[in-house]
Scaffold this active site. Structure first.
Site, PDB file in Angstrom:
ATOM      1  N   GLU A   1       0.822  -1.338   0.132  1.00 52.07           N
ATOM      2  CA  GLU A   1      -0.061  -0.137  -0.215  1.00 52.07           C
ATOM      3  C   GLU A   1       0.794   1.138  -0.019  1.00 52.07           C
ATOM      4  OE1 GLU A   1      -3.186  -0.349  -0.337  1.00 52.07           O
ATOM      5  OE2 GLU A   1      -2.893  -2.313   0.002  1.00 52.07           O
ATOM      6  N   VAL A   2       1.801   1.247  -0.606  1.00 52.66           N
ATOM      7  CA  VAL A   2       2.731   2.565  -0.842  1.00 52.66           C
ATOM      8  C   VAL A   2       2.768   3.061  -2.266  1.00 52.66           C
ATOM      9  CG1 VAL A   2       4.619   1.755   0.671  1.00 52.66           C
ATOM     10  CG2 VAL A   2       4.758   1.047  -1.685  1.00 52.66           C
TER      11      VAL A   2
ATOM     12  N   LYS B   1       3.123  -8.740 -13.678  1.00 53.18           N
ATOM     13  CA  LYS B   1       2.771  -8.678 -12.405  1.00 53.18           C
ATOM     14  C   LYS B   1       3.491 -10.061 -12.114  1.00 53.18           C
ATOM     15  CE  LYS B   1       1.327  -7.664  -8.292  1.00 53.18           C
ATOM     16  NZ  LYS B   1       1.536  -6.427  -7.619  1.00 53.18           N
TER      17      LYS B   1
ATOM     18  N   THR C   1      -1.979 -11.375  -6.019  1.00 56.04           N
ATOM     19  CA  THR C   1      -2.587 -11.913  -4.851  1.00 56.04           C
ATOM     20  C   THR C   1      -3.742 -11.132  -4.534  1.00 56.04           C
ATOM     21  OG1 THR C   1      -1.385 -11.000  -3.173  1.00 56.04           O
ATOM     22  CG2 THR C   1      -0.625 -13.027  -3.748  1.00 56.04           C
TER      23      THR C   1
ATOM     24  N   ALA D   1       5.227  -7.953  -5.531  1.00 52.63           N
ATOM     25  CA  ALA D   1       4.066  -8.012  -4.713  1.00 52.63           C
ATOM     26  C   ALA D   1       4.901  -7.557  -3.129  1.00 52.63           C
ATOM     27  CB  ALA D   1       3.529  -9.365  -4.710  1.00 52.63           C
TER      28      ALA D   1
ATOM     29  N   SER E   1       2.784   8.449  -2.809  1.00 51.86           N
ATOM     30  CA  SER E   1       1.512   9.388  -2.664  1.00 51.86           C
ATOM     31  C   SER E   1       2.216  10.522  -1.800  1.00 51.86           C
ATOM     32  CB  SER E   1       0.536   8.699  -2.056  1.00 51.86           C
ATOM     33  OG  SER E   1      -0.551   9.335  -1.704  1.00 51.86           O
TER      34      SER E   1
ATOM     35  N   PRO F   1       0.773  12.819  -6.699  1.00 50.82           N
ATOM     36  CA  PRO F   1       0.310  13.242  -5.705  1.00 50.82           C
ATOM     37  C   PRO F   1      -0.972  12.225  -5.268  1.00 50.82           C
ATOM     38  CG  PRO F   1      -0.528  13.871  -7.956  1.00 50.82           C
ATOM     39  CD  PRO F   1       0.661  13.259  -8.048  1.00 50.82           C
ATOM     40  N   ALA F   2      -1.442  12.546  -3.826  1.00 48.00           N
ATOM     41  CA  ALA F   2      -2.188  11.757  -3.467  1.00 48.00           C
ATOM     42  C   ALA F   2      -3.519  11.587  -4.407  1.00 48.00           C
ATOM     43  CB  ALA F   2      -2.659  12.169  -1.994  1.00 48.00           C
TER      44      ALA F   2
END
Length: 238
Positions: free
Chosen positions: A12-13, A37, A41, A111, A171, A200-201
């Protein structure tokens, strides 16, 4: 071989969105692009995975996976629980090398982090990068805690003799805190490599046309973009 491996310092980066930005920028520069990829998963058989999300955002790219497992776990664990064959680094390298014969650039997205295990033998994305002799771009978070994980990842790459061309912030907050702003100077120092961009976020929520037209502004010239690290630091740093 025109292969770039993209990893993160964790989950989640923003790794998939950065991969899409690199792909979109390369396509805008006139290059043919494939995204692979290594192990998908957490998605079902008919659901779009990360490679398909890159294609949705970036446009005319080839999307491929080596393997897919339903549970959102480390690939080795997900394979074991699903009763399926695991991914091995050799398979990832072979798939990337084949795509490289047909495309100007192949982006291999991992992953999770660099050393997340693919199989019972401890094979990782780092092993696949070593087999390919490919550089590894590292996607990092902006805020507190990122310096330690970034330095550990950079040290592991160097210990393996792998090239680290730079890091990209996955982000950048709309209202960055003090740690995030200070990290603009500290991240290149701990990584021993330049800052090559900052997304940017919310970049991944843009419409595909808006994403494709804006992506080059988020990445440095080394990634075919126009983003300038020094100007960004002057504007955002404390």
């Amino acid at each position: 071989m025109p292969v770039l491996v993209i990893t993160g310092t964790g989950t989640e980066v923003g790794k998939t969105v950065v991969t899409a930005a690199v792909a979109a920028t390369a396509v805008a520069a006139g290059r043919s692009v494939a995204v692979l990829k290594a192990a998908q998963t957490g998605v079902g058989p008919e659901e779009p995975g990360d490679a398909q999300e890159v294609a949705r955002l970036a446009g005319a790219v080839t999307a491929a996976e080596v393997a897919r497992y339903p549970e959102p776990l480390a690939p080795g664990t997900a394979a074991r629980r699903a009763g399926r064959a695991p991914v091995h680094p050799e398979e990832v390298a072979e798939a990337a090398a084949k795509l490289a014969t047909e495309h100007d650039l192949v982006l291999v997205e991992g992953a999770g982090g660099l050393l997340v295990r693919f199989d019972a033998a401890g094979g990782t994305l780092a092993d696949a990068a070593g087999l390919l002799g490919a550089p590894v771009l590292v996607v990092v978070p902006a805020g507190l805690g990122t310096l330690n994980s970034t330095e550990l990842t950079a040290r592991e790459l160097r210990a393996r003799g792998l090239e680290l061309p730079g890091v990209v912030i996955g982000s950048w907050p709309r209202e960055p805190d003090l740690a995030s702003r200070c990290n603009l100077a500290d991240l290149p120092e701990v990584a021993g490599a330049p800052l090559l961009g900052a997304l940017p976020a919310g970049a991944g929520t843009l419409t595909p046309p808006a994403f494709r037209s804006t992506a080059p502004r988020w990445l440095a010239p080394a990634l075919d973009g126009t983003w300038d690290a020094e100007s960004f630091r002057r504007r955002e740093a404390p």
